[in-house]
Each structure stands twice: as structure tokens, then as C-alpha cells.
Scaffold this motif. Structure first.
Motif, PDB file in Angstrom:
ATOM      1  N   UNK A  58       0.809  -1.211   0.000  1.00  0.00           N
ATOM      2  CA  UNK A  58       0.000   0.000   0.000  1.00  0.00           C
ATOM      3  C   UNK A  58       0.842   1.260   0.000  1.00  0.00           C
ATOM      4  N   UNK A  59       1.910   1.246   0.792  1.00  0.00           N
ATOM      5  CA  UNK A  59       2.813   2.399   0.811  1.00  0.00           C
ATOM      6  C   UNK A  59       3.514   2.572  -0.532  1.00  0.00           C
ATOM      7  N   UNK A  60       3.911   1.455  -1.136  1.00  0.00           N
ATOM      8  CA  UNK A  60       4.554   1.533  -2.449  1.00  0.00           C
ATOM      9  C   UNK A  60       3.604   2.112  -3.490  1.00  0.00           C
ATOM     10  N   UNK A  61       2.347   1.716  -3.451  1.00  0.00           N
ATOM     11  CA  UNK A  61       1.363   2.268  -4.382  1.00  0.00           C
ATOM     12  C   UNK A  61       1.204   3.776  -4.200  1.00  0.00           C
ATOM     13  N   UNK A  62       1.201   4.212  -2.946  1.00  0.00           N
ATOM     14  CA  UNK A  62       0.928   5.620  -2.658  1.00  0.00           C
ATOM     15  C   UNK A  62       2.143   6.515  -2.847  1.00  0.00           C
ATOM     16  N   UNK A  63       3.343   5.985  -2.534  1.00  0.00           N
ATOM     17  CA  UNK A  63       4.522   6.850  -2.454  1.00  0.00           C
ATOM     18  C   UNK A  63       5.509   6.661  -3.594  1.00  0.00           C
ATOM     19  N   UNK A  64       5.410   5.573  -4.343  1.00  0.00           N
ATOM     20  CA  UNK A  64       6.212   5.346  -5.543  1.00  0.00           C
ATOM     21  C   UNK A  64       7.722   5.408  -5.290  1.00  0.00           C
ATOM     22  N   UNK A 122       3.283 -13.240  -0.991  1.00  0.00           N
ATOM     23  CA  UNK A 122       1.941 -13.298  -1.562  1.00  0.00           C
ATOM     24  C   UNK A 122       1.146 -12.043  -1.224  1.00  0.00           C
ATOM     25  N   UNK A 123       1.233 -11.591   0.036  1.00  0.00           N
ATOM     26  CA  UNK A 123       0.484 -10.406   0.439  1.00  0.00           C
ATOM     27  C   UNK A 123       1.033  -9.149  -0.239  1.00  0.00           C
ATOM     28  N   UNK A 124       2.351  -9.080  -0.371  1.00  0.00           N
ATOM     29  CA  UNK A 124       2.959  -7.928  -1.032  1.00  0.00           C
ATOM     30  C   UNK A 124       2.518  -7.860  -2.497  1.00  0.00           C
ATOM     31  N   UNK A 125       2.585  -8.977  -3.191  1.00  0.00           N
ATOM     32  CA  UNK A 125       2.200  -9.010  -4.604  1.00  0.00           C
ATOM     33  C   UNK A 125       0.722  -8.695  -4.785  1.00  0.00           C
ATOM     34  N   UNK A 126      -0.113  -9.269  -3.928  1.00  0.00           N
ATOM     35  CA  UNK A 126      -1.560  -9.040  -4.031  1.00  0.00           C
ATOM     36  C   UNK A 126      -1.926  -7.589  -3.763  1.00  0.00           C
ATOM     37  N   UNK A 155       3.441  -4.784 -10.616  1.00  0.00           N
ATOM     38  CA  UNK A 155       3.849  -6.148 -10.285  1.00  0.00           C
ATOM     39  C   UNK A 155       5.000  -6.657 -11.141  1.00  0.00           C
ATOM     40  N   UNK A 156       5.111  -6.179 -12.356  1.00  0.00           N
ATOM     41  CA  UNK A 156       6.202  -6.640 -13.212  1.00  0.00           C
ATOM     42  C   UNK A 156       7.558  -6.132 -12.734  1.00  0.00           C
ATOM     43  N   UNK A 157       7.566  -4.960 -12.130  1.00  0.00           N
ATOM     44  CA  UNK A 157       8.827  -4.375 -11.660  1.00  0.00           C
ATOM     45  C   UNK A 157       8.578  -3.641 -10.349  1.00  0.00           C
ATOM     46  N   UNK A 158       8.302  -4.381  -9.269  1.00  0.00           N
ATOM     47  CA  UNK A 158       8.061  -3.724  -7.981  1.00  0.00           C
ATOM     48  C   UNK A 158       9.345  -3.120  -7.432  1.00  0.00           C
ATOM     49  N   UNK A 159       9.247  -2.168  -6.531  1.00  0.00           N
ATOM     50  CA  UNK A 159      10.475  -1.614  -5.945  1.00  0.00           C
ATOM     51  C   UNK A 159      11.214  -2.709  -5.176  1.00  0.00           C
TER      52      UNK A 159
END
Length: 383
Positions: A300-306, A329-333, A340-344
């Protein structure tokens, strides 16, 4: 912008701070200085007791160079780390490397006694180092707003005055410990080189910060980064901070005890470490639940803060490695599809338990390595 008189000196000191053990030749190359200019600047800094030079190991052809280091009689800062169970007082030179002078446990529910004990350590350091102390940095396990502790829910503290930890005429920087740990990791740890680094740490609850170009994003009043109080948790649970559903309560030792049907531990961090080392099915299931909550929240933080990179401090990395499938699994979901192809990348913090102490030293040095501060030091030396 610094005046021409100090511009080169500040640049050289910044390189010495950025790369402890750097040579004068390397500094000249990085700053685009001629050999003569580098020699002149470092000579002046030696005269002001700001750095010292020792011969570098022979490296082949060319003129011999020197290794730059803080002067043994030069300016220093005090770095204080007031944690859940203990406190530390350290001194750091212009390279930012803290050396612990004093440390002791404290009674967490009695802030006045804890502050008094740290104050005594500051006085002892001042008696020894005198005017060489040019700033004091404080890391505290609390919410800090406008440089003041307004709440330390995991310690059971309300507002606490930490200004007695300062010294007359010396800048005092007070900040949340997780914020300072994130600064240290971004500047010289696992997040070094990333323009935007997210730091997440688990101690008693969850903390962290977003660091952009070496500076934490503190928000309007300085209280930003309280990730543990995002409503990522169970709405049925009331957090000591006063809010419901805080993420804090789903990832630390309190969560593990609740999942195991045990009473809240007096020392959640030590309790969590014990549970992470167990191999029984009940403990493994409790750890998996906490790891899943951690992975989901970081997504969630990654989605919001990039962020470009995420650094994991405290118990965050041990929790991830103890239940990797649940965490992954929880991080990917939790990630948006395009991420998802290139997560931080997720990196274990490099500075360990010393991260906040390093961050306190770093922010204190930010107040020292300015034209005004160095000019004051020069005047003191010439008096």
C-alpha cells in the motif's frame, strides 16, 4: 548558497562525510578541482582543525596523496537515541560516525527519569568536549511535531519536553527514531543512491519515512511518517495512540501474542524475537499472519509513495524471512497491476540497531556544515 570563501571548503567536507577514508586526489577529481586548489583548501581546513591528512597507501605512478579524516580536536556533534527500553549518547566527528559514550536502560513509563539520565550524559560529554560540541541530534521513539514530542504511545508517554537535552547556543534537532533511521539508510545504507527511498521498520509498532534526495518528507508540522497508524489493521482494536485499526497492532510482538492467545507482552520487541525463533505450528501460523500484514501494508505504501527502493529495518526483515511465502503473496496481491512486473526492490537495512543513532548524527551535522556554523568555529579558533 555559500560564499566563495567557504564554497570549496564545504564541498571538500561534504565529500569526506559522504565517503569516510576518501583521499584528497579522489575529492579533487569528484569536485573538478586542480591539485593545487585541493591542496590549498585542505591546508586551510587543517589550520582550522576541521580535518587531518595522513599519507595514503602507494598507488602506482603520480604524486602521493593523502587520506582525509576529521581533525582530532575538531567540531563534533552529540547523537542521542532514546529507545523503548534504553538510551544511548554518542559523539560523532565531521564524518558522521557515532561512537557511544554512555548507555543505560530506562523505566519506560517514567519519562522525567529517562530525560534526566540522558541529560546527565550530555553534561558529562560537555564537560569533556566543551565548545567542540556544535550541535545535538535526538532520535526518540515518539511522534515529533515541530521539534517537540507530542505523543509516545508505545512508551505510554504524552507530551515530553526534550529541550533540556540541548546545550546553550547549540542547535538541537529532535526527530522520530524511524525517520532518522530512514535518513541514515538513504544516505549511507541500503537505500544509498536512490533518489526516493521508503524506509519501513518494525520495533514496537511500525515506523518509517519517505526520503527524497536525502531529506525526509516530514509533512506540514514534522509529524509525517507515522505509518503504523494507518488503518491497515483490525477496526475492532483500539491503538494506544487513540485511533482504531492501526497497522501497528498487526505486525509486532503484541500481534503475535494475540494470535497465540497470550497476554500482551511487557516488552513486545523481545517477545517477537523469541516467537520468530520458534518452530512450533502455532508460532509459525502467528508469524505468517503478521508477515502477511507487513507485506500488504508495504504494498500500500509503495502504491501511494512510488519509491525506487524499500529498506526494511528492525524486525521487518526477520519477519519477512521467517514467513517468506506469506509476505511475498500479500505484497504481490497488494500492488497495483502495473507495479507487479517491476516492484520496488526490498532491501534489508544495512545499519542495524545503529540506524537511528547515525541519523541523529547526520541531521545534527547538517546544522554544523553550513557557512555560518563554520565561520563561528573559525572565530572560536582564532579567539
Amino acid at each position: 548558497m555559500a560564499s566563495p570563501r567557504w564554497r570549496g571548503a564545504l564541498a571538500v567536507l561534504a565529500e569526506m562525510r559522504r565517503t569516510p577514508g576518501v583521499t584528497r586526489a579522489a575529492v579533487a577529481q569528484r569536485l573538478g578541482l586542480s591539485s593545487g586548489s585541493a591542496t590549498d583548501i585542505t591546508a586551510r581546513l587543517r589550520e582550522l582543525a576541521l580535518l587531518t591528512e595522513t599519507p595514503a597507501a602507494a598507488g602506482g605512478r603520480g604524486r602521493p596523496t593523502t587520506v582525509l579524516a576529521p581533525h582530532p580536536d575538531g567540531p563534533v556533534v552529540l547523537a542521542l537515541d532514546l529507545r523503548h527500553e534504553d538510551w544511548r549518547c554518542a559523539v560523532a566527528g565531521l564524518d558522521g560516525r557515532p561512537a557511544v559514550l554512555n548507555a543505560a536502560p530506562h523505566a519506560g513509563r517514567e519519562p522525567e527519569r529517562a530525560v534526566a539520565a540522558v541529560r546527565q550524559a550530555v553534561r558529562r560529554a560537555h564537560a569533556r568536549l566543551g565548545d567542540r560540541i556544535r550541535a545535538v541530534g535526538v532520535a526518540v521513539a515518539a511522534t515529533v511535531q515541530d521539534g517537540r514530542v507530542v505523543q509516545a504511545s508505545t512508551l505510554g508517554w504524552g507530551p515530553v519536553d526534550l529541550t533540556p537535552l540541548g546545550l546553550p547556543g547549540v542547535p538541537l534537532r529532535i526527530d522520530n527514531d524511524a525517520t532518522l533511521a530512514g535518513v541514515a539508510e538513504a544516505r549511507a545504507g541500503a537505500g544509498a543512491g536512490a533518489g526516493t527511498a521508503l524506509h519501513v521498520t518494525v520495533e514496537v509498532g511500525v515506523g518509517g519515512t519517505l526520503v527524497v534526495d536525502g531529506r525526509p518528507v516530514r509533512g506540514a508540522t514534522g509529524a509525517g511518517g507515522e505509518f503504523g497508524h494507518l488503518p491497515f489493521g483490525d477496526r475492532a482494536l483500539r491503538c494506544p495512540c487513540g485511533a482504531r485499526g492501526c497497522w501497528d497492532l498487526t505486525v509486532d510482538g503484541r500481534a503475535l501474542a494475540r494470535h497465540l492467545g497470550e497476554p500482551p507482552p511487557p516488552d513486545p520487541r523481545t517477545y517477537a524475537t523469541t516467537v520468530l525463533g520458534r518452530t512450533d505450528a502455532a508460532a509459525r501460523a502467528a508469524v505468517a499472519r503478521a508477515a502477511a500484514s507487513l507485506g500488504s501494508g508495504i504494498a500500500g505504501l509503495a502504491n501511494a509513495l512510488d519509491p525506487q527502493v524499500v529498506t526494511l529495518g528492525g524486525l521487518a526483515e526477520p519477519l519477512r524471512t521467517a514467513a517468506p511465502d506469506a509476505f511475498t503473496a500479500a505484497f504481490a496481491d497488494g500492488l497495483m497491476t502495473f507495479r507487479r512486473a517491476a516492484p520496488p526492490p526490498l532491501r534489508p537495512a544495512a545499519l542495524g540497531d545503529d540506524a537511528a543513532l547515525n541519523g541523529a548524527a547526520a541531521t545534527a551535522l547538517d546544522a554544523v556544515l553550513t557557512e555560518e556554523s563554520l565561520a563561528a568555529w573559525a572565530a572560536l579558533r582564532s579567539a
